[in-house]
Design a protein around this motif. Structure first.
Motif, mmCIF file in Angstrom:
data_model
loop_
_atom_site.group_PDB
_atom_site.id
_atom_site.type_symbol
_atom_site.label_atom_id
_atom_site.label_comp_id
_atom_site.label_asym_id
_atom_site.label_seq_id
_atom_site.Cartn_x
_atom_site.Cartn_y
_atom_site.Cartn_z
ATOM 1 N N TYR A 35 0.852 -1.185 0.000
ATOM 2 C CA TYR A 35 0.000 0.000 0.000
ATOM 3 C C TYR A 35 0.888 1.236 0.000
ATOM 4 N N GLN A 37 0.808 5.427 1.176
ATOM 5 C CA GLN A 37 0.106 6.461 1.938
ATOM 6 C C GLN A 37 0.778 7.795 1.705
ATOM 7 N N GLY A 40 -1.099 12.817 4.852
ATOM 8 C CA GLY A 40 -2.447 13.178 5.279
ATOM 9 C C GLY A 40 -3.563 12.382 4.630
ATOM 10 N N GLN A 41 -3.212 11.307 3.957
ATOM 11 C CA GLN A 41 -4.213 10.512 3.249
ATOM 12 C C GLN A 41 -4.329 9.119 3.837
ATOM 13 N N GLY A 42 -5.358 8.411 3.406
ATOM 14 C CA GLY A 42 -5.483 7.007 3.766
ATOM 15 C C GLY A 42 -4.573 6.168 2.892
ATOM 16 N N LEU A 43 -4.648 4.869 3.087
ATOM 17 C CA LEU A 43 -3.793 3.969 2.325
ATOM 18 C C LEU A 43 -4.406 3.650 0.967
ATOM 19 N N ARG A 108 9.519 5.313 4.485
ATOM 20 C CA ARG A 108 9.200 6.686 4.085
ATOM 21 C C ARG A 108 10.118 7.091 2.943
ATOM 22 N N TYR B 35 -8.087 0.608 12.407
ATOM 23 C CA TYR B 35 -6.652 0.598 12.626
ATOM 24 C C TYR B 35 -6.233 1.897 13.300
ATOM 25 N N GLN B 37 -2.755 4.433 13.762
ATOM 26 C CA GLN B 37 -1.444 4.744 13.198
ATOM 27 C C GLN B 37 -0.805 5.859 14.012
ATOM 28 N N GLY B 40 2.379 8.540 11.578
ATOM 29 C CA GLY B 40 2.414 8.284 10.145
ATOM 30 C C GLY B 40 3.202 7.068 9.719
ATOM 31 N N PHE B 88 -8.125 4.827 11.437
ATOM 32 C CA PHE B 88 -8.653 4.582 10.099
ATOM 33 C C PHE B 88 -9.662 3.445 10.122
ATOM 34 N N LEU B 101 -7.992 -4.109 1.237
ATOM 35 C CA LEU B 101 -8.700 -3.212 2.141
ATOM 36 C C LEU B 101 -8.777 -1.824 1.508
ATOM 37 N N PHE B 103 -9.270 1.998 2.475
ATOM 38 C CA PHE B 103 -9.122 2.843 3.654
ATOM 39 C C PHE B 103 -9.747 4.216 3.452
ATOM 40 N N GLY B 104 -10.236 4.780 4.552
ATOM 41 C CA GLY B 104 -10.616 6.178 4.578
ATOM 42 C C GLY B 104 -9.393 7.030 4.866
ATOM 43 N N LYS B 105 -9.621 8.337 4.998
ATOM 44 C CA LYS B 105 -8.511 9.266 5.218
ATOM 45 C C LYS B 105 -8.165 9.423 6.695
#
Lengths: 112, 113
Positions: A35, A37, A40-43, A108, B35, B37, B40, B88, B101, B103-105
Motif C-alpha cells: 500500500y 500512503q 495526510g491521506q489514507g492507504l 518513508r 486501525y 497509526q 504516520g 482509520f 482493504l 481505507f478512509g482518510k
C-alpha cells in the motif's frame, strides 16, 4: 520473524533515480500486499500476491512501478525514474489466507 | 467512492473523556476494520467487525456497525494521552478484489493530558 519488517525505514533519493523497497512478511503468510500512503491521506492499494497465483497489479499507478515476490516470501517494490509525487510512506502487509493483515512499519520515501 | 469516510477529520479531547469516531461507506462489505497509526508509520489493527455483527468490544474500545445505514463507529472510553494517533476504518468490499482493504482518510485524535 515476529512481525512484518521493511527496509529501509527511510529513503531519500533524487528525482529520476530508481529505488527498491523490501518487505519481509511473517513466515508462513501466503498473502502479501503493498500500500502507499501520501501525506495526510489514507492507504492506497498497490499490489497483492497470493501464493503462486499471478499477482493483482491493478493498483500500481504507472509502469514505473513493479513488484516481485521471490520464493513466496520476500517482496521487493521497485520504482523507476522516481518523481516527486512518488514521495509517500510505502506499507507492506502480510496475512494468512487473505484474512487479517499484519502491517509492517513502512518505508518513508522522499524524492527531492 | 467506495472508500470509507471518517468523521470528524480531527478530534481533540481531555484525558479521561470518551472519543467517538465515525465511518460511513457506500458499498456492500464483508467486514470493516479499525486501525491506529502513530506518527504516520505502521498500522496497528484494533478490531474487525463482520457484516453480520452489530457490536464488538476490546478493552476500552467499542465498535458498532449498522449495515442498513452503512456506518460504523469506534468509541474509546476513558481516553489516555497514549491514545493520541490517527484512526482509520478499512473496508473489505464484497466482490472482485475483496482481498484488498479500502481505507478512509482517517481521524486524527489528540488526547490532552
Amino acid at each position: 520473524g515476529a512481525g512484518v519488517s521493511q527496509s529501509p525505514s527511510n529513503k531519500v533519493t533524487e528525482k529520476g533515480k530508481d529505488v527498491e523497497l523490501r518487505c519481509d512478511p511473517i513466515s508462513g503468510h501466503t498473502a502479501l500486499y503493498w500500500y502507499r500512503q501520501s501525506l495526510g491521506q489514507g492507504l492506497e492499494f498497490l499490489i497483492y500476491f497470493q501464493g503462486n497465483s499471478a499477482p493483482d497489479k491493478s493498483g500500481l499507478p504507472s509502469d514505473r512501478f513493479s513488484a516481485e515476490r521471490t520464493g513466496g516470501s520476500v517482496s521487493t517494490l521497485t520504482i523507476q525514474r522516481t518523481q516527486q509525487e512518488d514521495s509517500a510512506v510505502y506499507l507492506c502487509a502480510s496475512s494468512l489466507l487473505s484474512d487479517l493483515e499484519v502491517f509492517g512499519p513502512g518505508t518513508r520515501l522522499t524524492v527531492l | 467512492s467506495q472508500q470509507g469516510e471518517e468523521d470528524p477529520q480531527a478530534l481533540s479531547i481531555q484525558e479521561g473523556e470518551n472519543a467517538t469516531m465515525n465511518c460511513s461507506y457506500k458499498t456492500s462489505i464483508n467486514n470493516l476494520q479499525w486501525y491506529r497509526q502513530n506518527s504516520g508509520r505502521g498500522l496497528v489493527h484494533l478490531i474487525l467487525i463482520r457484516s453480520n455483527e452489530r457490536e464488538k468490544h476490546s478493552g476500552r474500545l467499542r465498535v458498532t456497525l449498522d449495515t442498513s445505514k452503512k456506518s460504523s463507529s469506534l468509541l474509546i472510553t476513558a481516553s489516555r494521552a497514549a491514545d493520541t494517533a490517527s484512526y482509520f476504518c478499512a473496508l473489505r468490499i464484497v466482490g472482485a478484489g475483496s482481498y484488498q482493504l479500502t481505507f478512509g482518510k482517517g481521524t486524527k485524535l489528540s488526547v490532552i493530558p
